[in-house]
Write an enzyme that holds these catalytic residues in place. Sequence first.
Site, mmCIF file in Angstrom:
data_model
loop_
_atom_site.group_PDB
_atom_site.id
_atom_site.type_symbol
_atom_site.label_atom_id
_atom_site.label_comp_id
_atom_site.label_asym_id
_atom_site.label_seq_id
_atom_site.Cartn_x
_atom_site.Cartn_y
_atom_site.Cartn_z
ATOM 1 C CD GLU A 133 -2.930 1.097 2.337
ATOM 2 O OE1 GLU A 133 -4.124 1.376 2.132
ATOM 3 O OE2 GLU A 133 -2.490 0.817 3.462
ATOM 4 N N GLY A 191 2.004 0.437 11.105
ATOM 5 C CA GLY A 191 1.537 -0.406 12.194
ATOM 6 C C GLY A 191 1.065 -1.760 11.742
ATOM 7 C CB ALA A 192 -1.317 -3.598 11.135
ATOM 8 C CG ASN A 215 -1.407 -7.560 3.114
ATOM 9 O OD1 ASN A 215 -1.528 -6.599 2.369
ATOM 10 N ND2 ASN A 215 -0.386 -7.711 3.943
ATOM 11 C CG HIS A 254 -7.619 -0.502 11.971
ATOM 12 N ND1 HIS A 254 -7.762 0.858 12.111
ATOM 13 C CD2 HIS A 254 -7.189 -0.673 10.687
ATOM 14 C CE1 HIS A 254 -7.465 1.467 10.982
ATOM 15 N NE2 HIS A 254 -7.091 0.550 10.097
ATOM 16 C CD GLU A 255 -4.682 -3.280 9.856
ATOM 17 O OE1 GLU A 255 -4.944 -3.373 8.644
ATOM 18 O OE2 GLU A 255 -4.333 -2.202 10.382
#
Length: 861
Positions: free
Chosen positions: A128, A271-272, A275, A305-306
């Site tokens: 990203e 942070g993360a 995918n 969140h992810e």
Amino acid sequence: MADLNLTRQECARRAEQVRLLEHHVRLDLRHAADPAEKTFESRSTVRFTATDDASWIDIVAQEIVSATLNGTALDVSGYDGARLPLPGLAPVNELVVHARCLYSRTGEGMHRFTDPSDGETYLYTHFEPTDSRRVFAVFEQPDLKCRFTFEVVADARWLIRSGQSEVSRREYDGLADVRFAPTPLQSSYVTAVAVGPYHLVTDLWSVDRAGGTRHEVPLGVMCRASMADHLDAEDILQVTKQGLRYFDELFGFPYPWGKYDQIFVPEYNIGAMENPGLVTFVESFVHRGQPTLPELASRAEVILHEMAHMWFGNLATMRWWDGLWLKESFADLMGYQASVEATGYTSGWTSFAIGRKQWAYTQDQLPTTHPIAADILDVEAAAQNFDGITYAKGAAVLKQLQAYVGRDRFDDGVRRYFAQHAYGSTELEDFLEPLSAASGRDLSIWAQAWLRTSGPSEISAEAREDRSEDVLVVRQATPETAGAAVDPRPHVFSVGVYTEKDAALQRTQLLRVGLDGPSVEARLDRAVRDSPDLVLPNDEDFTYAISRLDPGSQETAHRLLSTVPSEVSRALIWSALWNHTRDAQLCPVRFLETVRGQLITEGSSFLLQSVLAMARSAVHHFLQGDDQRRTATDLARLAHSRMTQTTGDVQLVWARALAWFGALTPDVAPLIQPLVTEDQPPPWLNVDHELRWSFVTALSATGARPRTLLAQDLRRDFTMSGQTSYDQALASLPESEAKAQAWHSLADASGAGLTNDRQRALIVGFGQPVSSDLTREYAEPYFDVLTTVWAQQSQTMASRFVSGMFPAPQASDDVTADDEPVVVMARDWLRRHDEAPAALRRGVVEGLDDVERTLRVRAAR
């Protein structure tokens, strides 16, 4: 360097011309462990339709070895380092691109890391916003979704993972050729591969469906082998299962990506990343020392969140990067909401109020602020907007939208959105339409007021000017930001009324307020109308606005803040006091007096951690000379005292605060020295690796830890974390040589040998305030090298240099901005570089604004 920018206009045209059918990627990583090998082989096979006879495919490679289009060799001489022209397209096409792509050390594309602990090599990808093209040839834009099939050749002893499950494996000559199942329709920027001797823990989540079927999701958690002993897989998996259950019920759409792997990787830029099927996290979430409850809660919030992105962002995807805010804001809100409603980490709204939203307020007051729904013309602009507006302000505004339309109606609208747009690409209107339908409210006016304007609202509440004691006047102001006035926004929130009783504050009334103009009146209960002692606008934190406390409420807060029963309400009062301080409305010395007086009995580690960080910032930026040293010494001694009298989370937060304030003054070195003595560790404090390095760095910053001892510290902890901690401690030394070495590494235009972790460590060490006299000489060189660094380093690394190395104010006395040398230099640079890249200019503008704010606060003391 190649021009890596992509514009919205050209990508929209390409989306009209091209439809992807399938995409096969083969990556040959057999030589990854050899540091002499700088590249790997990548082969992309793409089938697609085209309505025009020409287009291009994106690829950032060291070399394109060959390319064929529909079986015919393609002339690659027109390749410019970023785009390969595709002339002579047919209605249906098959393109094969064989390239040699570079391994990365900056977290972009295919990152390669060698573990100093055991010499093992690890690979992972990060794409990203537009870095999948650094690994394979691809139509690099979010709305050109495709089914991707990955095939990876690597050492057979290694774990080889991608977003989908493995479907075949062939082993030969110590290698494994692994093929994965095709993905569902998804964007290229969320594809992923990870390869190396990762430690793996597995589990399974399942849910029974109507009709007797069972939906099972295999789970995996991975980290480096040398970090396996520190991996808290049990907690991570528990949060994962709780989240999958929560979102499965909330969104009404089954998890669509098969398995759910989560991998914690070294030297990660962010942070993360969400995918599908292989979520990546920064390795600092694997704690080598004892984590605090806020740190565990933060990890849970990021996991959730992810996970929310699996639906919002991956299943339904923004068409272009001007929709970036919506996917990130929604996921940000869901991370906190799910942690509170589905896990044992129930203080999420405290962290949101005092931490996450403070990031938004700070960003929103900069001259570079922008509307939440910003106009993103190209990828360079998108890369700038991974900021506090896109994440935190957007999340706060969506929380306000929940209050505005009602939580049940909001949730119903979200479920309709997923049902209508699964596997598709969407615009903002596609999200608002089902919310409007579910709530029965036209949200176009709301969206214009909240999403198309910039700057924070300010709200206040106080007695009516005619002194009628039974009426509060609740006001909002929208200061001019970025040169534009903003009309009043529609708010729904609460006002808390507090009364002192027995030397403590009690909330005696909670007023629900609807405010869509400059002001509204709210009536107090008879029982509390006699001069309430504290009035808190936006109590319970439903809206996005900076709360302004009236003078009487401020005085009450200084005396009794710690007695407010609700943790969230205390967080909101601290946030209000801090914003008064930052905006030069409250003397920083008075704020710090309140910190010393009100934190002594604070039992919430969430609040302690956040308020002490504010206090350190106030001492660092707003105090000077003897005032700074004296106040830092007082706070460090307070931290040491509290550390010796408390246990658990609270003790650990105070211990870290001792290191924070100890780095600002040499006067407390005798308190810290015994904490790093190897032969006699204190029995009442667990000084683990992470905490010990904090104390070592604090001593180094004040000159109390010489190089010889730092070398011993590194030998004691010769790990990746140990090396970066050593780099930070070394750069912290108040020595000319240490600053020169750090500067040379950071300002090297090529960034040779500089990883993102090492860069972060050197920046923090270089900027220690005790060394300000030594770093002053680098102000002019900083402005001299900016354009060269920007041109030759990646945007991520260069942006970190621009913001992290921006010079501190140099004047020793309170001066106006016009007389401050750094302000003069920054303004001159901006005047002479009006054609510089927008992202570079933005960094300088923000650094200049920070210095000017610091000067205003100092002058208002």
